[in-house]
Design a protein around this motif. Sequence first.
Motif, mmCIF file in Angstrom:
data_model
loop_
_atom_site.group_PDB
_atom_site.id
_atom_site.type_symbol
_atom_site.label_atom_id
_atom_site.label_comp_id
_atom_site.label_asym_id
_atom_site.label_seq_id
_atom_site.Cartn_x
_atom_site.Cartn_y
_atom_site.Cartn_z
ATOM 1 N N ALA A 88 -10.022 22.975 11.750
ATOM 2 C CA ALA A 88 -10.639 22.932 10.161
ATOM 3 C C ALA A 88 -10.515 21.564 9.582
ATOM 4 N N LEU A 89 -11.707 21.154 8.903
ATOM 5 C CA LEU A 89 -11.640 19.960 8.451
ATOM 6 C C LEU A 89 -10.743 19.972 6.996
ATOM 7 N N ARG A 90 -9.642 19.046 6.980
ATOM 8 C CA ARG A 90 -8.760 19.262 6.076
ATOM 9 C C ARG A 90 -8.285 17.794 5.306
ATOM 10 N N HIS A 91 -7.839 17.774 4.278
ATOM 11 C CA HIS A 91 -7.023 16.569 3.871
ATOM 12 C C HIS A 91 -5.877 16.441 4.608
ATOM 13 N N VAL A 92 -5.556 15.110 5.169
ATOM 14 C CA VAL A 92 -4.354 14.954 5.935
ATOM 15 C C VAL A 92 -3.782 13.592 5.656
ATOM 16 N N ALA A 93 -4.424 12.837 4.788
ATOM 17 C CA ALA A 93 -3.648 11.584 4.572
ATOM 18 C C ALA A 93 -4.190 10.645 3.434
ATOM 19 N N THR A 94 -3.736 9.871 2.709
ATOM 20 C CA THR A 94 -4.189 9.173 1.508
ATOM 21 C C THR A 94 -3.514 8.055 1.535
ATOM 22 N N LEU A 95 -4.324 7.057 1.548
ATOM 23 C CA LEU A 95 -3.832 5.471 1.389
ATOM 24 C C LEU A 95 -4.376 5.004 0.280
ATOM 25 N N SER A 96 -3.315 4.158 -0.621
ATOM 26 C CA SER A 96 -3.952 3.577 -1.772
ATOM 27 C C SER A 96 -3.276 2.319 -2.037
ATOM 28 N N PHE A 147 6.494 10.800 5.012
ATOM 29 C CA PHE A 147 5.528 10.259 4.179
ATOM 30 C C PHE A 147 4.753 11.562 3.305
ATOM 31 N N ARG A 148 5.431 12.714 3.146
ATOM 32 C CA ARG A 148 4.990 13.684 2.585
ATOM 33 C C ARG A 148 4.617 13.657 1.187
ATOM 34 N N ALA A 149 5.535 12.753 0.442
ATOM 35 C CA ALA A 149 5.132 12.166 -1.036
ATOM 36 C C ALA A 149 4.996 10.778 -0.956
ATOM 37 N N ALA A 150 3.963 10.220 -1.612
ATOM 38 C CA ALA A 150 3.682 8.878 -1.566
ATOM 39 C C ALA A 150 4.789 7.739 -1.284
ATOM 40 N N ARG A 151 4.662 6.972 -0.478
ATOM 41 C CA ARG A 151 5.802 5.889 -0.048
ATOM 42 C C ARG A 151 5.123 4.684 0.228
ATOM 43 N N VAL A 200 -8.270 10.645 4.204
ATOM 44 C CA VAL A 200 -8.468 10.974 5.704
ATOM 45 C C VAL A 200 -8.719 12.410 5.889
ATOM 46 N N HIS A 201 -9.801 12.902 6.254
ATOM 47 C CA HIS A 201 -10.065 14.331 6.454
ATOM 48 C C HIS A 201 -10.270 14.533 7.794
ATOM 49 N N THR A 202 -9.849 15.544 8.700
ATOM 50 C CA THR A 202 -10.145 15.660 9.845
ATOM 51 C C THR A 202 -9.782 17.002 10.436
ATOM 52 N N THR A 203 -10.461 17.424 11.658
ATOM 53 C CA THR A 203 -10.137 18.661 12.207
ATOM 54 C C THR A 203 -9.197 18.484 13.264
ATOM 55 N N GLU A 204 -8.671 17.218 13.493
ATOM 56 C CA GLU A 204 -7.811 16.983 14.738
ATOM 57 C C GLU A 204 -6.259 17.495 14.448
ATOM 58 N N PRO A 205 -5.215 17.692 15.287
ATOM 59 C CA PRO A 205 -3.933 18.142 15.093
ATOM 60 C C PRO A 205 -3.184 16.958 14.810
ATOM 61 N N GLY A 206 -3.613 15.601 15.017
ATOM 62 C CA GLY A 206 -2.581 14.584 14.759
ATOM 63 C C GLY A 206 -3.271 13.384 14.403
ATOM 64 N N VAL A 207 -2.407 12.401 13.948
ATOM 65 C CA VAL A 207 -3.041 11.294 13.507
ATOM 66 C C VAL A 207 -1.955 9.985 13.671
ATOM 67 N N GLN A 208 -2.362 9.013 14.222
ATOM 68 C CA GLN A 208 -1.334 7.928 14.798
ATOM 69 C C GLN A 208 -1.506 6.914 13.629
ATOM 70 N N PHE A 209 -0.391 6.826 12.879
ATOM 71 C CA PHE A 209 -0.019 5.878 12.063
ATOM 72 C C PHE A 209 0.445 4.737 12.553
ATOM 73 N N HIS A 211 0.968 -1.058 0.009
ATOM 74 C CA HIS A 211 0.100 -0.089 -0.116
ATOM 75 C C HIS A 211 0.903 1.150 -0.040
ATOM 76 N N GLU A 212 0.381 2.241 -0.646
ATOM 77 C CA GLU A 212 1.176 3.690 -0.786
ATOM 78 C C GLU A 212 0.297 4.670 0.185
ATOM 79 N N LEU A 213 1.208 5.192 1.184
ATOM 80 C CA LEU A 213 0.731 6.199 1.928
ATOM 81 C C LEU A 213 1.266 7.703 1.772
ATOM 82 N N VAL A 214 0.355 8.703 2.088
ATOM 83 C CA VAL A 214 0.846 9.992 2.156
ATOM 84 C C VAL A 214 0.406 10.637 3.386
#
Length: 363
Positions: free
Chosen positions: A273-281, A238-242, A291-300, A206-209
Amino acid sequence: MTDAALSPSAPSLTRTPWGTAPDGSAITLYTLRHGPVTARIMDYGGVIVGVDAPDRDGTLADVALGHDEAGPYFDRATASYFGALIGRYGNRIARGRFELDGRAHQLATNNGPNALHGGPGGFDQVMWTSDADVTADGPRVTLTRTSPDGEEGYPGALDVTVTYTLTADGALRLAYHAVTDAPTVVNLTNHSYWNLAGATRDVLDHELVVHADAITPVDETLIPTGTLLDVAGTPFDFRAARRVGERVDDADAQLQFAGGYDHNFVLQGAAGALRHVATLSDPQSGRVMEVHTTEPGVQFYSGNFLDGSVTGKGGQVYGHRWAVCLETQHFPDSPNRPDFPSTRLNPGEVYRTVTEYRFRTQS
């Protein structure tokens, strides 16, 4: 690559009896359909039991790990937090202790020396009052519960509402709302394990941003050190797809502490603010989850503790790194870190946060 939009269709909602909870309550499984996406939610533990999403050819597969019946969710050994609603506090609190206004609060230490995911009797292990309807936005399930003062050691009675809505554009929206009658800490999230291949293989390809410039590095017990670590030049960039598996086994101290990825990423953009923070493909199937969220963090989390001991839907054994978790959140151990975004909630204030998992395909 070109993106394929999900075609809309009429929304629908069904209710199915799904066994009996340990307290004797009747469990209901809600099935939400809108366009080609289907989501199944149960009112025990607020669990996302399954999400069916199409590949680039329109073939549906369930992309969320879990079980075919309610019983395995009652035991943490088999539940593994699959799809669970997490509270009162998602992630870890060091030594299960924090202070509010000079008063110490002690929680259960259920993850080595630390408290994890709300404790042994967290929100994933209780019945919720449920209601469901079809709105202009789509079919939705609304769960409500009052967590009494002192439950799992947390102060204040907390009134919680969590609403799951499946929208026409392929988004499963989770909207959280809470109020308290005394100062407390709150950090609600969802712990779905995602495998866009339909859980037929591991997720290393899988690729993740992740739109994050830093992580909160951790010690050997996975508690943040209080500093920030720039991701540039590290396995955490992971700022670019990896590929998920590209550097997961690098000789990096942070990866070795966790056995892979199990880290909080400090998200770009303004929290609230609801914003795009991650993409899994999944390049093989063409399935994509944003993944779009209003939160300040995401646990990967890269499924490091999945070891083949749990058999899930359809008899599938869930092996090592069989899924990715992207848990939107405030930072771990924030009650003990005044420099982190605050998780304190006072009487008269309202806790609100929204996360959306948006499904689409790419060619």
